[in-house]
Design an enzyme around this catalytic site. Sequence first.
Site, PDB file in Angstrom:
ATOM      1  CB  CYS A  23      -1.032  -0.055   1.301  1.00 14.84           C
ATOM      2  SG  CYS A  23      -0.173   0.073   3.008  1.00 14.84           S
ATOM      3  CB  CYS A  26       3.742  -0.941   2.593  1.00 16.37           C
ATOM      4  SG  CYS A  26       2.536  -1.479   3.872  1.00 16.37           S
TER       5      CYS A  26
END
Length: 93
Positions: A23, A26
């Site tokens: 994501c 991340c």
Amino acid sequence: MGLFSKKKPEPVNARVKVLGPGCKKCQAMEKTVTTALAELGSTEEVAHVTDFPDIVAYGVMSTPALVIDEEVVSVGKALSVADAKQILSDKLG
């Protein structure tokens, strides 16, 4: 094997790992950690572990997470470069 069974994570030959599915948070964490390592003059590489069973095997239920030498040192938030540098310098020597 159950979804949440504790198994040893797949070996990744890196001392520094970012755990997360990929994501935005991340990806930001991976970039931040890479920047912090470069600013510290380190040649360590950052591995990004995206496989859910491997992430859960670390006991992590909230991402992104930072793992250094197989120890989870941050969970659930993207660190600033300054915070990442502090943690990395403490853990990597």
